[in-house]
Design a protein around this motif. Sequence first.
Motif, PDB file in Angstrom:
ATOM      1  N   GLY A  65       0.825  -1.207   0.000  1.00  0.00           N
ATOM      2  CA  GLY A  65       0.000   0.000   0.000  1.00  0.00           C
ATOM      3  C   GLY A  65       0.858   1.254   0.000  1.00  0.00           C
ATOM      4  O   GLY A  65       2.073   1.209   0.172  1.00  0.00           O
ATOM      5  N   ALA A  66       0.175   2.369  -0.191  1.00  0.00           N
ATOM      6  CA  ALA A  66       0.874   3.660  -0.180  1.00  0.00           C
ATOM      7  C   ALA A  66       1.183   4.036   1.261  1.00  0.00           C
ATOM      8  O   ALA A  66       0.438   3.713   2.180  1.00  0.00           O
ATOM      9  N   GLY A  67       2.298   4.688   1.455  1.00  0.00           N
ATOM     10  CA  GLY A  67       2.641   5.162   2.785  1.00  0.00           C
ATOM     11  C   GLY A  67       4.028   4.726   3.202  1.00  0.00           C
ATOM     12  O   GLY A  67       4.840   4.264   2.398  1.00  0.00           O
ATOM     13  N   ARG A  68       4.277   4.867   4.496  1.00  0.00           N
ATOM     14  CA  ARG A  68       5.593   4.570   5.058  1.00  0.00           C
ATOM     15  C   ARG A  68       5.704   3.075   5.359  1.00  0.00           C
ATOM     16  O   ARG A  68       4.818   2.485   5.955  1.00  0.00           O
ATOM     17  N   LYS A  69       6.817   2.485   4.963  1.00  0.00           N
ATOM     18  CA  LYS A  69       7.033   1.048   5.160  1.00  0.00           C
ATOM     19  C   LYS A  69       7.533   0.762   6.563  1.00  0.00           C
ATOM     20  O   LYS A  69       8.364   1.499   7.083  1.00  0.00           O
ATOM     21  N   VAL A  70       7.033  -0.332   7.142  1.00  0.00           N
ATOM     22  CA  VAL A  70       7.598  -0.870   8.380  1.00  0.00           C
ATOM     23  C   VAL A  70       8.363  -2.111   7.943  1.00  0.00           C
ATOM     24  O   VAL A  70       7.768  -3.044   7.392  1.00  0.00           O
ATOM     25  N   ILE A  71       9.685  -2.115   8.144  1.00  0.00           N
ATOM     26  CA  ILE A  71      10.503  -3.209   7.624  1.00  0.00           C
ATOM     27  C   ILE A  71      11.027  -4.090   8.751  1.00  0.00           C
ATOM     28  O   ILE A  71      11.128  -3.660   9.902  1.00  0.00           O
ATOM     29  N   ALA A  72      11.374  -5.330   8.382  1.00  0.00           N
ATOM     30  CA  ALA A  72      11.940  -6.283   9.340  1.00  0.00           C
ATOM     31  C   ALA A  72      13.382  -5.870   9.644  1.00  0.00           C
ATOM     32  O   ALA A  72      14.185  -5.747   8.722  1.00  0.00           O
ATOM     33  N   PRO A  73      13.719  -5.662  10.921  1.00  0.00           N
ATOM     34  CA  PRO A  73      15.081  -5.257  11.259  1.00  0.00           C
ATOM     35  C   PRO A  73      16.075  -6.409  11.199  1.00  0.00           C
ATOM     36  O   PRO A  73      17.281  -6.184  11.174  1.00  0.00           O
TER      37      PRO A  73
ATOM     38  N   LEU B  55       1.636  -7.163   4.576  1.00  0.00           N
ATOM     39  CA  LEU B  55       2.291  -8.017   3.580  1.00  0.00           C
ATOM     40  C   LEU B  55       2.771  -9.347   4.131  1.00  0.00           C
ATOM     41  O   LEU B  55       3.375 -10.133   3.397  1.00  0.00           O
ATOM     42  N   VAL B  56       2.541  -9.628   5.411  1.00  0.00           N
ATOM     43  CA  VAL B  56       3.001 -10.877   6.025  1.00  0.00           C
ATOM     44  C   VAL B  56       1.860 -11.527   6.785  1.00  0.00           C
ATOM     45  O   VAL B  56       0.868 -10.882   7.104  1.00  0.00           O
ATOM     46  N   GLY B  57       2.039 -12.807   7.069  1.00  0.00           N
ATOM     47  CA  GLY B  57       1.065 -13.549   7.850  1.00  0.00           C
ATOM     48  C   GLY B  57       1.770 -14.378   8.900  1.00  0.00           C
ATOM     49  O   GLY B  57       2.984 -14.616   8.829  1.00  0.00           O
ATOM     50  N   GLN B  58       1.015 -14.835   9.863  1.00  0.00           N
ATOM     51  CA  GLN B  58       1.578 -15.646  10.946  1.00  0.00           C
ATOM     52  C   GLN B  58       2.232 -16.903  10.383  1.00  0.00           C
ATOM     53  O   GLN B  58       1.683 -17.563   9.509  1.00  0.00           O
ATOM     54  N   GLY B  59       3.445 -17.186  10.858  1.00  0.00           N
ATOM     55  CA  GLY B  59       4.172 -18.378  10.435  1.00  0.00           C
ATOM     56  C   GLY B  59       5.096 -18.155   9.253  1.00  0.00           C
ATOM     57  O   GLY B  59       5.911 -19.016   8.934  1.00  0.00           O
ATOM     58  N   GLU B  60       4.981 -17.015   8.584  1.00  0.00           N
ATOM     59  CA  GLU B  60       5.844 -16.737   7.434  1.00  0.00           C
ATOM     60  C   GLU B  60       7.249 -16.373   7.890  1.00  0.00           C
ATOM     61  O   GLU B  60       7.436 -15.765   8.928  1.00  0.00           O
ATOM     62  N   THR B  61       8.216 -16.737   7.080  1.00  0.00           N
ATOM     63  CA  THR B  61       9.605 -16.378   7.333  1.00  0.00           C
ATOM     64  C   THR B  61       9.936 -15.160   6.493  1.00  0.00           C
ATOM     65  O   THR B  61       9.585 -15.101   5.314  1.00  0.00           O
ATOM     66  N   VAL B  62      10.606 -14.182   7.118  1.00  0.00           N
ATOM     67  CA  VAL B  62      10.973 -12.966   6.400  1.00  0.00           C
ATOM     68  C   VAL B  62      12.470 -12.730   6.515  1.00  0.00           C
ATOM     69  O   VAL B  62      13.113 -13.180   7.460  1.00  0.00           O
ATOM     70  N   MET B  63      12.998 -12.021   5.559  1.00  0.00           N
ATOM     71  CA  MET B  63      14.412 -11.648   5.570  1.00  0.00           C
ATOM     72  C   MET B  63      14.544 -10.220   6.090  1.00  0.00           C
ATOM     73  O   MET B  63      13.580  -9.447   6.057  1.00  0.00           O
ATOM     74  N   GLU B  64      15.741  -9.884   6.511  1.00  0.00           N
ATOM     75  CA  GLU B  64      16.023  -8.526   6.965  1.00  0.00           C
ATOM     76  C   GLU B  64      15.730  -7.556   5.828  1.00  0.00           C
ATOM     77  O   GLU B  64      16.083  -7.799   4.680  1.00  0.00           O
ATOM     78  N   GLY B  65      15.007  -6.472   6.146  1.00  0.00           N
ATOM     79  CA  GLY B  65      14.706  -5.473   5.143  1.00  0.00           C
ATOM     80  C   GLY B  65      13.375  -5.683   4.427  1.00  0.00           C
ATOM     81  O   GLY B  65      12.961  -4.841   3.638  1.00  0.00           O
ATOM     82  N   ALA B  66      12.710  -6.820   4.674  1.00  0.00           N
ATOM     83  CA  ALA B  66      11.431  -7.090   4.025  1.00  0.00           C
ATOM     84  C   ALA B  66      10.362  -6.151   4.594  1.00  0.00           C
ATOM     85  O   ALA B  66      10.329  -5.868   5.791  1.00  0.00           O
ATOM     86  N   THR B  67       9.471  -5.672   3.722  1.00  0.00           N
ATOM     87  CA  THR B  67       8.375  -4.811   4.173  1.00  0.00           C
ATOM     88  C   THR B  67       7.307  -5.684   4.839  1.00  0.00           C
ATOM     89  O   THR B  67       6.861  -6.672   4.264  1.00  0.00           O
ATOM     90  N   LEU B  68       6.923  -5.310   6.065  1.00  0.00           N
ATOM     91  CA  LEU B  68       5.935  -6.066   6.817  1.00  0.00           C
ATOM     92  C   LEU B  68       4.550  -5.458   6.638  1.00  0.00           C
ATOM     93  O   LEU B  68       3.591  -6.153   6.304  1.00  0.00           O
ATOM     94  N   VAL B  69       4.428  -4.151   6.886  1.00  0.00           N
ATOM     95  CA  VAL B  69       3.181  -3.409   6.711  1.00  0.00           C
ATOM     96  C   VAL B  69       3.530  -2.016   6.192  1.00  0.00           C
ATOM     97  O   VAL B  69       4.674  -1.583   6.277  1.00  0.00           O
ATOM     98  N   THR B  70       2.503  -1.332   5.682  1.00  0.00           N
ATOM     99  CA  THR B  70       2.689   0.071   5.308  1.00  0.00           C
ATOM    100  C   THR B  70       1.642   0.906   6.037  1.00  0.00           C
ATOM    101  O   THR B  70       0.517   0.461   6.261  1.00  0.00           O
ATOM    102  N   ILE B  71       2.055   2.113   6.407  1.00  0.00           N
ATOM    103  CA  ILE B  71       1.182   3.030   7.149  1.00  0.00           C
ATOM    104  C   ILE B  71       1.023   4.299   6.314  1.00  0.00           C
ATOM    105  O   ILE B  71       2.001   4.942   5.944  1.00  0.00           O
ATOM    106  N   GLY B  72      -0.241   4.639   5.983  1.00  0.00           N
ATOM    107  CA  GLY B  72      -0.499   5.812   5.171  1.00  0.00           C
ATOM    108  C   GLY B  72      -1.005   6.972   5.979  1.00  0.00           C
ATOM    109  O   GLY B  72      -1.294   6.925   7.119  1.00  0.00           O
TER     110      GLY B  72
END
Length: 152
Positions: A81-89, A135-152
């Motif tokens: 979505g449009a807005g600021r990304k929350v990324i995996a640290p 952009l993620v769901g419970q149980g999913e594996t993510v890499m560093e830097g992956a976008t988790l949610v966006t806030i508009g």
Amino acid sequence: MNTYEYKVQGVDYKVEIEEVEGNIAKVSVNGIPFEVEMKEPVKATPKVQAVHVTPPVSQGAKFVKPAAPAAAPAAAPKQEGAGRKVIAPLPGTITEVKVKVGDTVKSGDTVVILEAMKMQNNIEAECSGTITSVLVGQGETVMEGATLVTIG
């Protein structure tokens, strides 16, 4: 003849069992023959017998290999979505998603919980606004830097 290799108190031994009759075994240890008397006779192991199986005769019918099941369609990638990304640290597994699209969040609210190195990490919103995508769901594996949610 069965051959075994043993190590006793740091010394290697090669033991070949040549014959067993009743409770007497003829063995060779490192090339030296011995007759070993056992307390009880060894039970004979049953020998496997070959069995001949005749395949069934077809009476005009065709044998058809079953079709492979159709592959499940791949899930459509989630749109950011449009807005600021929350990324995996850091890389890890999503254990809980605390928000959904349309939720209002304030800066500092936990939006996702990420397990990394056996630790639960609260991933917080860096700004206030409305969640425009998850952009993620419970149980999913993510890499560093992956976008988790966006806030508009």
